[in-house]
Enzyme design. Structure first.
Site, PDB file in Angstrom:
ATOM      1  N   GLU A  73     133.379  93.904  38.922  1.00  0.00           N
ATOM      2  CA  GLU A  73     132.116  93.662  39.611  1.00  0.00           C
ATOM      3  C   GLU A  73     131.388  92.484  38.989  1.00  0.00           C
ATOM      4  OE1 GLU A  73     129.028  96.582  38.845  1.00  0.00           O
ATOM      5  OE2 GLU A  73     130.261  97.410  37.243  1.00  0.00           O
ATOM      6  N   HIS A 102     123.274  98.491  45.760  1.00  0.00           N
ATOM      7  CA  HIS A 102     123.728  99.047  44.483  1.00  0.00           C
ATOM      8  C   HIS A 102     124.776 100.131  44.673  1.00  0.00           C
ATOM      9  CE1 HIS A 102     123.359 100.463  40.244  1.00  0.00           C
ATOM     10  NE2 HIS A 102     123.213  99.158  40.062  1.00  0.00           N
TER      11      HIS A 102
END
EC number: 3.1.27.-
Length: 110
Positions: A73, A102
């Site tokens: 990520e 998120h």
């Protein structure tokens, strides 16, 4: 040094060079420079840098799983202060997804 931190910019860079742009550092690299997540001080201790390159475990299984595939990520659209909810997720076989909430939902972008 050029800062590349948009979804399209980072996705294109990943597919071209098979690594994150130079303005990305891992959480441990940031911590070694004095970053404390709860202080939101990344821009103070590492100007121009964004967090990226750490393993994303995909525990919830919302991204496509495959034997041997790992996910990483990186923060997107970070400038200063606390990190936002925009992330790019990229796999070891170069699938690329984004999340703007998120990790609640993901959209394939490459």
């Amino acid at each position: 040094a050029q800062v590349i931190n948009t979804f399209d910019g980072v996705a294109d860079y990943l597919l071209t060079y098979h690594k994150l742009p130079d303005n990305y550092i891992t959480k441990s690299e940031a911590q070694a420079l004095g970053w404390v997540a709860s202080k939101g001080n990344l821009a103070d201790v590492a100007p121009g840098k964004s967090i990226g390159g750490d393993i994303f475990s995909n525990r919830e299984g919302k991204l496509p799983a495959k034997s041997g595939r790992t996910w990483r990520e990186a923060d997107i659209n970070y400038t200063s202060g606390f990190r936002n909810s925009d992330r790019i997720l990229y796999s070891s076989d170069w699938l690329i997804y984004k999340t703007t909430d998120h990790y609640k939902t993901f959209t394939k972008i490459r």
